[in-house]
Structures are given as structure tokens and as C-alpha cells.
Design a protein around this motif. Structure first.
Motif, PDB file in Angstrom:
ATOM      1  N   THR A 382     -44.647 -59.758 -29.388  1.00 41.48           N
ATOM      2  CA  THR A 382     -43.355 -60.260 -29.353  1.00 41.48           C
ATOM      3  C   THR A 382     -42.841 -60.673 -28.225  1.00 41.48           C
ATOM      4  O   THR A 382     -42.189 -61.812 -27.882  1.00 41.48           O
ATOM      5  CB  THR A 382     -42.198 -59.028 -29.894  1.00 41.48           C
ATOM      6  OG1 THR A 382     -42.967 -58.719 -31.073  1.00 41.48           O
ATOM      7  CG2 THR A 382     -40.832 -59.733 -30.252  1.00 41.48           C
ATOM      8  N   GLY A 383     -43.102 -60.082 -26.860  1.00 40.56           N
ATOM      9  CA  GLY A 383     -42.687 -60.702 -25.571  1.00 40.56           C
ATOM     10  C   GLY A 383     -43.061 -61.941 -25.276  1.00 40.56           C
ATOM     11  O   GLY A 383     -42.370 -63.007 -24.843  1.00 40.56           O
ATOM     12  N   LEU A 384     -44.346 -62.030 -25.610  1.00 45.33           N
ATOM     13  CA  LEU A 384     -45.057 -63.194 -25.280  1.00 45.33           C
ATOM     14  C   LEU A 384     -44.486 -64.562 -26.086  1.00 45.33           C
ATOM     15  O   LEU A 384     -44.449 -65.873 -25.739  1.00 45.33           O
ATOM     16  CB  LEU A 384     -46.630 -63.187 -25.491  1.00 45.33           C
ATOM     17  CG  LEU A 384     -47.334 -62.251 -24.502  1.00 45.33           C
ATOM     18  CD1 LEU A 384     -49.020 -62.176 -25.115  1.00 45.33           C
ATOM     19  CD2 LEU A 384     -47.068 -62.835 -23.074  1.00 45.33           C
ATOM     20  N   THR A 385     -44.035 -64.349 -27.487  1.00 45.81           N
ATOM     21  CA  THR A 385     -43.403 -65.166 -28.104  1.00 45.81           C
ATOM     22  C   THR A 385     -42.189 -65.835 -27.500  1.00 45.81           C
ATOM     23  O   THR A 385     -42.004 -67.154 -27.955  1.00 45.81           O
ATOM     24  CB  THR A 385     -43.540 -65.017 -29.563  1.00 45.81           C
ATOM     25  OG1 THR A 385     -42.292 -63.618 -29.715  1.00 45.81           O
ATOM     26  CG2 THR A 385     -44.603 -64.489 -30.185  1.00 45.81           C
ATOM     27  N   PHE A 386     -41.273 -64.983 -27.030  1.00 45.89           N
ATOM     28  CA  PHE A 386     -40.392 -65.615 -26.460  1.00 45.89           C
ATOM     29  C   PHE A 386     -40.426 -66.776 -25.353  1.00 45.89           C
ATOM     30  O   PHE A 386     -39.799 -67.631 -25.263  1.00 45.89           O
ATOM     31  CB  PHE A 386     -39.365 -64.318 -25.894  1.00 45.89           C
ATOM     32  CG  PHE A 386     -38.701 -63.615 -26.562  1.00 45.89           C
ATOM     33  CD1 PHE A 386     -37.473 -63.981 -27.210  1.00 45.89           C
ATOM     34  CD2 PHE A 386     -39.351 -62.346 -27.349  1.00 45.89           C
ATOM     35  CE1 PHE A 386     -36.998 -63.154 -28.183  1.00 45.89           C
ATOM     36  CE2 PHE A 386     -38.775 -61.520 -28.000  1.00 45.89           C
ATOM     37  CZ  PHE A 386     -37.340 -62.220 -28.577  1.00 45.89           C
ATOM     38  N   PHE A 387     -41.580 -66.332 -24.375  1.00 44.63           N
ATOM     39  CA  PHE A 387     -41.862 -67.304 -23.360  1.00 44.63           C
ATOM     40  C   PHE A 387     -42.453 -68.397 -24.027  1.00 44.63           C
ATOM     41  O   PHE A 387     -42.454 -69.539 -23.402  1.00 44.63           O
ATOM     42  CB  PHE A 387     -42.734 -66.518 -22.557  1.00 44.63           C
ATOM     43  CG  PHE A 387     -42.023 -65.477 -21.649  1.00 44.63           C
ATOM     44  CD1 PHE A 387     -41.195 -65.931 -20.819  1.00 44.63           C
ATOM     45  CD2 PHE A 387     -42.373 -64.271 -22.015  1.00 44.63           C
ATOM     46  CE1 PHE A 387     -40.736 -64.719 -20.025  1.00 44.63           C
ATOM     47  CE2 PHE A 387     -41.860 -63.184 -21.443  1.00 44.63           C
ATOM     48  CZ  PHE A 387     -40.920 -63.417 -20.256  1.00 44.63           C
ATOM     49  N   ILE A 390     -39.776 -70.772 -24.883  1.00 47.03           N
ATOM     50  CA  ILE A 390     -39.317 -71.380 -23.668  1.00 47.03           C
ATOM     51  C   ILE A 390     -39.970 -72.536 -23.594  1.00 47.03           C
ATOM     52  O   ILE A 390     -39.484 -73.910 -22.873  1.00 47.03           O
ATOM     53  CB  ILE A 390     -39.400 -70.608 -22.378  1.00 47.03           C
ATOM     54  CG1 ILE A 390     -38.354 -69.470 -22.529  1.00 47.03           C
ATOM     55  CG2 ILE A 390     -38.939 -71.290 -21.178  1.00 47.03           C
ATOM     56  CD1 ILE A 390     -38.419 -68.393 -21.615  1.00 47.03           C
ATOM     57  N   ALA A 391     -41.526 -72.682 -23.651  1.00 46.06           N
ATOM     58  CA  ALA A 391     -42.101 -73.901 -23.194  1.00 46.06           C
ATOM     59  C   ALA A 391     -41.915 -75.008 -24.218  1.00 46.06           C
ATOM     60  O   ALA A 391     -42.390 -76.258 -24.193  1.00 46.06           O
ATOM     61  CB  ALA A 391     -43.659 -73.553 -23.471  1.00 46.06           C
ATOM     62  N   SER A 546     -31.696 -66.797 -21.415  1.00 48.82           N
ATOM     63  CA  SER A 546     -31.578 -65.943 -22.541  1.00 48.82           C
ATOM     64  C   SER A 546     -33.097 -65.470 -22.950  1.00 48.82           C
ATOM     65  O   SER A 546     -33.097 -64.159 -23.322  1.00 48.82           O
ATOM     66  CB  SER A 546     -30.797 -66.572 -23.645  1.00 48.82           C
ATOM     67  OG  SER A 546     -29.566 -66.589 -23.276  1.00 48.82           O
ATOM     68  N   LEU A 547     -33.833 -66.289 -23.144  1.00 43.50           N
ATOM     69  CA  LEU A 547     -35.263 -66.210 -23.931  1.00 43.50           C
ATOM     70  C   LEU A 547     -36.007 -65.238 -22.858  1.00 43.50           C
ATOM     71  O   LEU A 547     -36.569 -64.594 -23.217  1.00 43.50           O
ATOM     72  CB  LEU A 547     -35.916 -67.390 -24.320  1.00 43.50           C
ATOM     73  CG  LEU A 547     -35.403 -67.891 -25.530  1.00 43.50           C
ATOM     74  CD1 LEU A 547     -36.208 -69.167 -25.685  1.00 43.50           C
ATOM     75  CD2 LEU A 547     -35.388 -66.952 -26.775  1.00 43.50           C
TER      76      LEU A 547
END
Length: 569
Positions: A382-387, A390-391, A546-547
């Protein structure tokens, strides 16, 4: 079973009035289906109002973005969430004492009556808004009774070999309710705002009757004295913090945010001090509302903190994605601003599909191999999907966006049911009501706190670049400098709220000044593409901040899950 699962009974817990009975195979499925319906309804109503706010305020004749009405807007949105966050621990503990089924049944009935009253209220204007806020709080009391006791009742009904599966279905139903609330709210509010509340009444009536007829008290009751001082200090402390966070996102004294507002500072200080007093009381009182020894269990304490941080990250994501879709992406792709609330909920469906796919499976397999792998990997993914978000460019291609949402839902679904199972397995049966309430408090408080935190982070990201972008863009279209300066000086939160509510942002922010402009200028500045292009760069700056915080919160939740799961089987 993890540490803290057994304890020597205190004199209070030795006094048992009901004999525990082994639930029948048929009854446990009745419990699962009814508590799942109750959880669905409670979380459905936490989100159905989000998408329906414009229709509700139009229906009662109140302009929500006028400065005097911003607090009405926020409390219509937040009141239900705040009261459920505050009361679930108290109601869970009372359920341990007087019977969980009794409290749950009462919650279903109260929730249904409040929903009916909301849909039928004849009052309009400011008084109407205040009436809706009060009735939403009453509805939230019913929701807190449902949420506080449903998990405990479910845990009582299923043994450890099936508990993860049962809790997985229950949690998935709740999250599905929160997503379905967005879609249903968009549909029924277009017909009549009263249906936003009345749609829950038939389900509530059926669920209430079914609960009173079919549910049986299978757990032992443990009579004890009510911890009045503990309940009072906990409620005051948590309410003060949540109120402070709510008013912190409102402009104050020429500042874009309200963090310098004495009310905000005083509320946060009062909340922290009062909660410290609460902890002192709970350490000394004979029959505490919250048994602090529950937190000696690594599985319970670590799982609870992971739940808090996960919901802070996920709650922020929901609002950020809605603003992103409604304020920029959907208008750029031909959707009218007034239609964006409904379509944003539709375009977010991959998030709920991922959750629906992963939740029950994670609950089923965690019964067999333990929750640690699922909670840790789920939050890390889940954390990786936030980054990954951002991309993406602000005007992204939908297939890539949908894939990231799907993976995010899978990660969250993999975490939620095993996390719940890990926490509930870590406590003795006599404390399951209080433990269920604590879990729900972590969940609801994380969501409420995320609103204040992520609106603040977004405004910080917008504060420097947004006013310049708005002023230069308006002046370039022939808007008088004085008018452009006025609009550019408005707090960024007003721009965010207008996009969030599905209003034409510049049509709303220019107000009466719009009518003084040439027709060609009016058409240009209120077009679907002008505002998104105007704020895209500034919005992306706020989005990155924020993300990034959302992603870090989820990574922290993953670390806590690994630590907490080291004592689980």
C-alpha cells in the motif's frame, strides 16, 4: 494466541451472571450475516454524506462555502465520524458489562430512528443545518454501538480456526459500505437530498428486527462499576483533539490555516492533558473503562498502532483522490463540475475491487499461517502505491491509475482482516468488547485525523504557487487586477472545498464579480479546462507532499505489523 490472551480474573470478573454457551453452527452464520449488515450500514453512512453535501445544503437553502457556513459544512461531514471515534471504547466496555448483543441491538434501533428523522426533518436554513448536525451525532451514537460490539460478538461466535475468515468478511463489508456510500450518495442526491438518509431506513428496520429476533448472548457478562471519570476524561480528551484538528483546516486571522487559532491550540493542549489524566485514572480505578494491561500484548498494541497509521494514510488518500479527480482530471476529460462527484466515485471502483478480492482471502489464509505476513506485506505494498501515484502526471492515463488503485486495494485488504484478527485473538473473552472498541477508535480516529493532516499538507504545498497561478491566469484573460488579487488572496482551502463539493471553482470564487466580466471572459474562466490547467502545477506540489506522508505512514504501519506479529502464531 499472543501475549495477554490469559489473565487471572479480578474479583469483578469472577461475578458472572450469564453462563457462556457454545454457539451453534447455524447461529454463528446468523451472527456473521447480521453483524456484517450492521458494519456495512455504519460505514456506508460515514461516506454517503461526503458526496451528497452540495445537494443537502441546496435542499436546506444554505451556501456551504460562505465563511460563516464553513463550520456547518465541516461538522455535517465530521460530526458522525467524531462521535463514533469517541464512543466506541466506552460502548465496548459497557457491552462487556451489560451484554454485547443488548448494546448492539439498541444501536441498530437508534441508528434507524435517527436516519428516519434526518430524512424527514422539515427545518431549513442555518437551523436546518444545525438540526442535521445534531441528528448525525445521534446517528453516530447508534453507529458507535454497532461498531463497538459487532467485532466482539463475531469473535465470540467463531473459534480461532475460522475467526480470520469471519472477520475478513465483516471488514470487507464495512469498507465496501464506505465506497458504495460514495456511489449511492451521488445517485440518490441527484433525485432528492432526503433519500441520502432515507435509503438506510429499510435496511435499518430489517436489521433491527432480525437482530432482536435472531441474535443470542453467548458470552459471559462481567458486572462491574461504571468508570465515570475514565469515560468522561477519555471523551473530553479525544473530542478536544478532534475538534482542534477540524478547526485547524479553516482560515484564521489572515492565515490560510487555523493552526494559530487560540481555539485550535487550546483544544489540542486540553486534549493531550486530559488524555494523560485519563491514563492516570485507568491505572488506579478498580474497574477501569480501558484495561491498560491489554497494551502489554505486543500483538494488541502493535496491531492497534498499525491500524491507526494505516487509516491515517488511507483516509488522506480518499480525499486527495476525490479532489484530484473532481478538480482536475474529470473536467479535463469533458465532465461538467456538477457531475464530478458521482463520476469520481465510479472511477475509484478499482480500489474497492482490490479490497474485495484480497480481504476474505487474507482472512482465510491468516487463520492457517498467521497474520504477520499479510499485515506486513499488505501495508508495504500500500505504501509503495502512494509513491507510484506521485510518479503519475496530473493528467494521467486512466489504465495506469486504475492499476495502482487496484494494487492499493489489494494491499489494504490484505492488511485489514488479519490485523483485526491479530488484535482480537490477543485479548481474553472478558475484554473483547473493550478491545473491539479500541480497534474501532484507532480506525475512526485515524480517518478523522487524516482529514486535518492532509488538508493542511495540501494547503502548505499550494500556499506559495496557487495564488500566483490564479492571479496571472485571471489577469491574462482580462479579469481586472483588483478582482484577480481578491480571488488569489482567498485561502487555498476554499479552492479545495469547491472542487471537493463538485462546484465550478472559479464560478464559485468569483461570485458576483463574475457577472461584471465580458461574456467571453466568463465563458473562458468557467470552462472545464481553464481551472484544471491553472492549478495543475500548484496542485502537484501539494500532492507530492501529501502522498509522501501517506506512503511513509503505511510503511510505518508495515513495520509495526511485523513487530506485532512476532508473537502471533
Amino acid at each position: 494466541m499472543s501475549e495477554g490472551a490469559t489473565e487471572a480474573p479480578s474479583p469483578a470478573t469472577q461475578k458472572v451472571t450469564d453462563v457462556s454457551t457454545e454457539p451453534s453452527s447455524r447461529h454463528k452464520w446468523v451472527v456473521l450475516s447480521n453483524t456484517t449488515l450492521g458494519t456495512f450500514l455504519a460505514l456506508f453512512n460515514s461516506s454517503v454524506v461526503i458526496i451528497s453535501l452540495p445537494a443537502i445544503f441546496r435542499g436546506i437553502g444554505v451556501a456551504p462555502l460562505e465563511p460563516a457556513n464553513i463550520s456547518l459544512l465541516l461538522w455535517t461531514l465530521q460530526g458522525y465520524l467524531v462521535v463514533t471515534a469517541v464512543l466506541v471504547v466506552t460502548f465496548g466496555r459497557i457491552g462487556d458489562i451489560f451484554g454485547r448483543v443488548r448494546m448492539y441491538n439498541g444501536g441498530f434501533a437508534l441508528f434507524t430512528v435517527a436516519s428516519l428523522a434526518l430524512g424527514l426533518t422539515p427545518i431549513t436554513g442555518t437551523a436546518g443545518a444545525l438540526t442535521i448536525i445534531i441528528l448525525r451525532i445521534v446517528q453516530g451514537v447508534g453507529g458507535a454501538l454497532l461498531m463497538a460490539n459487532s467485532t466482539a460478538i463475531l469473535t465470540d461466535a467463531f473459534d480461532i480456526s475460522q475467526r480470520g475468515m469471519a472477520l475478513g468478511l465483516n471488514v470487507v463489508a464495512g469498507i465496501t459500505g464506505s465506497f458504495l456510500g460514495l456511489i449511492v450518495g451521488g445517485i440518490v442526491s441527484a433525485i432528492n437530498w432526503r433519500l441520502v438518509f432515507l435509503v438506510s431506513v429499510p435496511i435499518g428496520v430489517a436489521g433491527t428486527i432480525w437482530a432482536y429476533v435472531a441474535l443470542k448472548e453467548t458470552a459471559q457478562r462481567h458486572p462491574a462499576k461504571i468508570d465515570w471519570w475514565g469515560n468522561a476524561t477519555f471523551a473530553v480528551g479525544l473530542v478536544a483533539i478532534l475538534v482542534g484538528m477540524t478547526y485547524a483546516i479553516q482560515p484564521y486571522g489572515g492565515h490560510a490555516m487555523g493552526w494559530t487559532n487560540p481555539l485550535v491550540v487550546g483544544s489540542l493542549v486540553l486534549g493531550v492533558v486530559t488524555l494523560a489524566v485519563f491514563v492516570g485514572i485507568e491505572r488506579r480505578v478498580e474497574d477501569p473503562m480501558l484495561h491498560l494491561e491489554l497494551f502489554r500484548s505486543r500483538a494488541f498494541a502493535g496491531g492497534g498502532m498499525a491500524n491507526l497509521f494505516a487509516n491515517m494514510g488511507r483516509g488522506g488518500l480518499q480525499f486527495l483522490l476525490i479532489i484530484w479527480l473532481q478538480g482536475i482530471w474529470l473536467p479535463l476529460h469533458g465532465y461538467n463540475f456538477i457531475d464530478t462527484p458521482l463520476w469520481s466515485s465510479i472511477y475509484l471502483i478499482p480500489l474497492s475491487i482490490g479490497f474485495l478480492a484480497a480481504g476474505p482471502l487474507a482472512g482465510f489464509f491468516s487463520d492457517r499461517i498467521g497474520p504477520r505476513l499479510f499485515t506486513t506485506v499488505g501495508m508495504a505494498v500500500t505504501g509503495l502505491t502512494f509513491f507510484a501515484l506521485i510518479a503519475l502526471p496530473v493528467d494521467f492515463g486512466y489504465p495506469g491509475f486504475a492499476a495502482i488503485l487496484l494494487i492499493n486495494g489489494i494491499g489494504t485488504g490484505s492488511f485489514s482482516a488479519p490485523n483485526t484478527s491479530m488484535m482480537m485473538n490477543a485479548v481474553p473473552s472478558s475484554r473483547r468488547g473493550a478491545a473491539s472498541g479500541i480497534r474501532a477508535t484507532f480506525q475512526n480516529s485515524g480517518f478523522v485525523l487524516s482529514i486535518g493532516i492532509f488538508f493542511s499538507l495540501m494547503v502548505v504545498g499550494l500556499a506559495d504557487s496557487l495564488p500566483k497561478a490564479i492571479r496571472s491566469g485571471l489577469v491574462a484573460q482580462g479579469v481586472p487586477a483588483a478582482t484577480a488579487d481578491h480571488v488569489a488572496s482567498l485561502p487555498p482551502v476554499a479552492t479545495l472545498f469547491s472542487a471537493f463539493l463538485g462546484y465550478n471553482p472559479l464560478g464559485t470564487l468569483l461570485g458576483k464579480a463574475l457577472g461584471t466580466l465580458p461574456k467571453a471572459t466568463q465563458t473562458m474562466v468557467t470552462s472545464r479546462s481553464f481551472f484544471p490547467h491553472l492549478i495543475a502545477g500548484a496542485f502537484h506540489s501539494g500532492l507530492v507532499v501529501s502522498l509522501s506522508v501517506s506512503g511513509l505512514l503505511c510503511v510505518l504501519a508495515a513495520g509495526l505489523s511485523w513487530w506485532a506479529g512476532s508473537t502471533s502464531r
